[in-house]
Scaffold this motif. Structure first.
Motif, PDB file in Angstrom:
ATOM      1  N   PRO A   3       0.791  -1.241   0.000  1.00 32.37           N
ATOM      2  CA  PRO A   3       0.000   0.000   0.000  1.00 32.37           C
ATOM      3  C   PRO A   3       0.819   1.285   0.000  1.00 32.37           C
ATOM      4  N   TYR A   4       2.116   1.199   0.226  1.00 30.10           N
ATOM      5  CA  TYR A   4       3.012   2.362   0.231  1.00 30.10           C
ATOM      6  C   TYR A   4       3.543   2.658  -1.170  1.00 30.10           C
ATOM      7  N   ALA A   5       3.165   1.856  -2.183  1.00 32.06           N
ATOM      8  CA  ALA A   5       3.746   1.970  -3.522  1.00 32.06           C
ATOM      9  C   ALA A   5       2.698   2.384  -4.554  1.00 32.06           C
ATOM     10  N   VAL A   6       3.170   3.031  -5.641  1.00 32.19           N
ATOM     11  CA  VAL A   6       2.289   3.341  -6.771  1.00 32.19           C
ATOM     12  C   VAL A   6       2.501   2.330  -7.905  1.00 32.19           C
ATOM     13  N   GLN A   7       3.507   1.483  -7.755  1.00 29.66           N
ATOM     14  CA  GLN A   7       3.767   0.407  -8.712  1.00 29.66           C
ATOM     15  C   GLN A   7       4.398  -0.749  -7.955  1.00 29.66           C
ATOM     16  N   ALA A   8       3.980  -1.961  -8.247  1.00 29.09           N
ATOM     17  CA  ALA A   8       4.542  -3.145  -7.589  1.00 29.09           C
ATOM     18  C   ALA A   8       4.571  -4.294  -8.584  1.00 29.09           C
ATOM     19  N   VAL A   9       5.782  -4.783  -8.872  1.00 26.08           N
ATOM     20  CA  VAL A   9       5.949  -5.848  -9.862  1.00 26.08           C
ATOM     21  C   VAL A   9       6.953  -6.863  -9.333  1.00 26.08           C
ATOM     22  N   ASP A  10       6.645  -8.138  -9.515  1.00 25.87           N
ATOM     23  CA  ASP A  10       7.555  -9.211  -9.112  1.00 25.87           C
ATOM     24  C   ASP A  10       8.324  -9.745 -10.308  1.00 25.87           C
ATOM     25  N   PHE A  11       9.571 -10.127 -10.074  1.00 26.27           N
ATOM     26  CA  PHE A  11      10.389 -10.811 -11.070  1.00 26.27           C
ATOM     27  C   PHE A  11      10.999 -12.051 -10.421  1.00 26.27           C
ATOM     28  N   GLU A  12      11.557 -12.907 -11.262  1.00 28.40           N
ATOM     29  CA  GLU A  12      12.288 -14.086 -10.778  1.00 28.40           C
ATOM     30  C   GLU A  12      11.465 -14.905  -9.782  1.00 28.40           C
ATOM     31  N   GLY A  13      10.219 -15.153 -10.144  1.00 28.61           N
ATOM     32  CA  GLY A  13       9.362 -15.981  -9.301  1.00 28.61           C
ATOM     33  C   GLY A  13       9.079 -15.388  -7.940  1.00 28.61           C
ATOM     34  N   GLY A  14       9.097 -14.047  -7.848  1.00 26.70           N
ATOM     35  CA  GLY A  14       8.802 -13.375  -6.587  1.00 26.70           C
ATOM     36  C   GLY A  14      10.016 -13.075  -5.733  1.00 26.70           C
ATOM     37  N   ARG A  15      11.204 -13.489  -6.173  1.00 27.23           N
ATOM     38  CA  ARG A  15      12.414 -13.223  -5.375  1.00 27.23           C
ATOM     39  C   ARG A  15      12.899 -11.788  -5.528  1.00 27.23           C
ATOM     40  N   LEU A  16      12.467 -11.132  -6.595  1.00 30.96           N
ATOM     41  CA  LEU A  16      12.883  -9.760  -6.889  1.00 30.96           C
ATOM     42  C   LEU A  16      11.640  -8.901  -7.036  1.00 30.96           C
ATOM     43  N   THR A  17      11.691  -7.690  -6.507  1.00 30.81           N
ATOM     44  CA  THR A  17      10.529  -6.793  -6.550  1.00 30.81           C
ATOM     45  C   THR A  17      10.943  -5.422  -7.061  1.00 30.81           C
ATOM     46  N   MET A  18      10.090  -4.853  -7.925  1.00 27.67           N
ATOM     47  CA  MET A  18      10.253  -3.452  -8.285  1.00 27.67           C
ATOM     48  C   MET A  18       9.108  -2.666  -7.679  1.00 27.67           C
ATOM     49  N   LEU A  19       9.451  -1.636  -6.903  1.00 26.34           N
ATOM     50  CA  LEU A  19       8.446  -0.790  -6.264  1.00 26.34           C
ATOM     51  C   LEU A  19       8.601   0.648  -6.745  1.00 26.34           C
TER      52      LEU A  19
ATOM     53  N   LYS B  29      -0.324  10.050 -11.300  1.00 26.13           N
ATOM     54  CA  LYS B  29       0.783   9.752 -10.395  1.00 26.13           C
ATOM     55  C   LYS B  29       1.502  11.019  -9.953  1.00 26.13           C
ATOM     56  N   GLU B  30       1.634  11.967 -10.881  1.00 22.48           N
ATOM     57  CA  GLU B  30       2.360  13.200 -10.569  1.00 22.48           C
ATOM     58  C   GLU B  30       1.669  13.988  -9.453  1.00 22.48           C
ATOM     59  N   ILE B  31       0.331  14.044  -9.491  1.00 28.25           N
ATOM     60  CA  ILE B  31      -0.384  14.824  -8.479  1.00 28.25           C
ATOM     61  C   ILE B  31      -0.576  14.040  -7.183  1.00 28.25           C
ATOM     62  N   GLY B  32      -0.094  12.808  -7.162  1.00 27.55           N
ATOM     63  CA  GLY B  32      -0.153  12.026  -5.927  1.00 27.55           C
ATOM     64  C   GLY B  32      -1.516  11.468  -5.615  1.00 27.55           C
ATOM     65  N   ALA B  33      -2.344  11.252  -6.673  1.00 20.44           N
ATOM     66  CA  ALA B  33      -3.699  10.748  -6.446  1.00 20.44           C
ATOM     67  C   ALA B  33      -3.716   9.278  -6.070  1.00 20.44           C
ATOM     68  N   GLY B  34      -2.615   8.585  -6.343  1.00 19.79           N
ATOM     69  CA  GLY B  34      -2.553   7.175  -5.987  1.00 19.79           C
ATOM     70  C   GLY B  34      -1.972   6.336  -7.100  1.00 19.79           C
TER      71      GLY B  34
END
Length: 394
Positions: A83-99, A285-290
């Motif tokens: 919930p603290y992120a505006v983008q959340a993606v998993d790589f490598e079967g969930g071992r790596l995360t991009m937030l 995203k720029e205006i921080g709406a979520g």
């Protein structure tokens, strides 16, 4: 005739992606008869892939089915879990995360300090910053890059280091327990079935009374409420300030925008807004709406993942809002990329190597990292730099 003229029979992949399920099924069937190797079809009706369905996609030659709403739901659920992120993606079967994290607070650990120094100051864990959204621009940061308040930083980390990243960005560790879904659309109904658990309480709000009544007869896992998600008094009566995550997924994207903005303003901790028009995404995203989700982009990424399993230089993912593609590349023996550490190579300006997988062991790439022909690299790049970085792996 059109399929014959296009030499569909010689195709490795045929993508049937019109907005009409029946057209996609017939096109799949004809492509299959003509000898196409593999067929991917976009189908909105999720009943086609249930066990009880009379019409089965495989009977039409479909190898892989992509449900746009299901693809969007997967991305929304990831965001609810972060919930603290505006983008959340998993790589490598969930071992790596991009937030993607909106840097909207005062932070002495980040501002006014070169990125390389920030990494040195926090050497108890490794992270890579693969892109920064600043206003309407996307920057691919160098070692000398300086964050500014209002930036959205896209961080790649090992999943086990999420808490370390939150400490660095001074974001509270929040768990989601109360969710409100605005809209009884396909996405809303799917979420209302899949999100509830012992830890998560879900309410679905629908503004059409007969539709709300029908949904309540078919969904037992969530509370169904008749109401208007754009009505301030209604939101206040539902104690919107106590909601951890509000998800606006009506069929009208303008309603979603208003609901998401109002909920965020009235105190909801996280706002997730579904839009069809991808041009809205950077501004929201720029205006921080979520956080923003588009089922069209979710569909594209679901297809790219399928293509990537057979065609290695096809992007793993594409992030249209920040104009960055993610590509997995493996160096050839003797290629330029294997000759020196990364900080001694003249890498293209608009790309970053985020992760290196060496025989199944992953590590975050940094300046002194060296690649070998046994490695696989996860590369984050603007489209214009992709061909340049590919050449370095040949």
């Amino acid at each position: 005739n059109t399929l014959n003229d296009a030499n569909v029979g010689d195709a490795d992949y045929v993508l049937c992606l019109t907005k009409v399920d029946e057209v996609n099924l017939i096109a799949s069937q004809q492509s299959h008869k003509l000898g196409a190797n593999k067929i991917i079809a976009r189908l909105r009706n999720q009943q086609y892939t249930t066990q009880a369905s009379i019409i089965r996609p495989e009977k039409f030659g479909v190898d892989i089915v992509i449900h746009p709403e299901k693809a969007a739901c997967k991305e929304i659920i990831k965001l609810v879990n972060h919930p603290y992120a505006v983008q959340a993606v998993d790589f490598e079967g969930g071992r790596l995360t991009m937030l993607g994290i909106h840097l909207d607070n005062e932070n002495n650990q980040l501002y006014g300090i070169p990125l390389a120094k920030i990494c040195t100051n926090n050497n108890h864990f490794r992270f890579a910053v693969v892109a920064v959204a600043r206003g309407q621009n996307t920057l691919v940061p160098s070692a000398e890059f300086h964050f500014k308040k209002g930036d959205i930083g896209y961080f790649v980390i090992k999943t086990e280091d999420v808490e370390n990243l939150l400490e660095l960005t001074e974001k509270p560790i929040i768990e989601t327990h109360r969710v409100m879904i605005i809209g009884g659309s396909k996405i809303g109904r799917t979420l209302a079935r899949e999100l509830p658990s012992d830890a998560i309480n879900v309410r679905l709000v629908e503004s059409n009374r007969p539709k709300a009544g029908k949904i309540s007869q078919n969904i037992d896992q969530s509370m169904i409420i008749y109401g208007d998600g754009t009505d301030i008094e209604f939101l206040k009566s539902e104690n919107i300030q106590e909601i951890d995550s509000i998800i606006a997924v009506t069929e009208n994207e303008k309603t979603n925008l208003i609901s998401g903005l109002l909920a965020k303003h009235l105190g909801a901790r996280q706002s997730i807004i579904h839009v069809s028009t991808s041009e809205y995404i950077p501004t929201i995203k720029e205006i921080g709406a979520g956080a923003v989700i588009s089922k069209n982009l979710s569909t594209v990424n679901a297809i790219l993942k399928e293509l990537h399993t057979d065609i290695t230089d096809v992007p793993v993912l594409t992030f249209e809002e920040i104009e960055v593609d993610v590509i997995e590349l493996q160096p050839e023996n003797g290629s330029l990329i294997t000759q020196k550490p990364l900080n001694e190579l003249n890498l293209p300006k608009d790309c970053i190597i985020g992760m290196i997988n060496h025989n199944g062991k992953i590590r975050i790439a940094h300046g002194t990292s060296m690649l070998t022909e046994d490695d696989t690299a996860l590369v984050f790049s603007k489209p214009k730099a992709i061909e340049q970085i590919k050449k370095m792996f040949l």
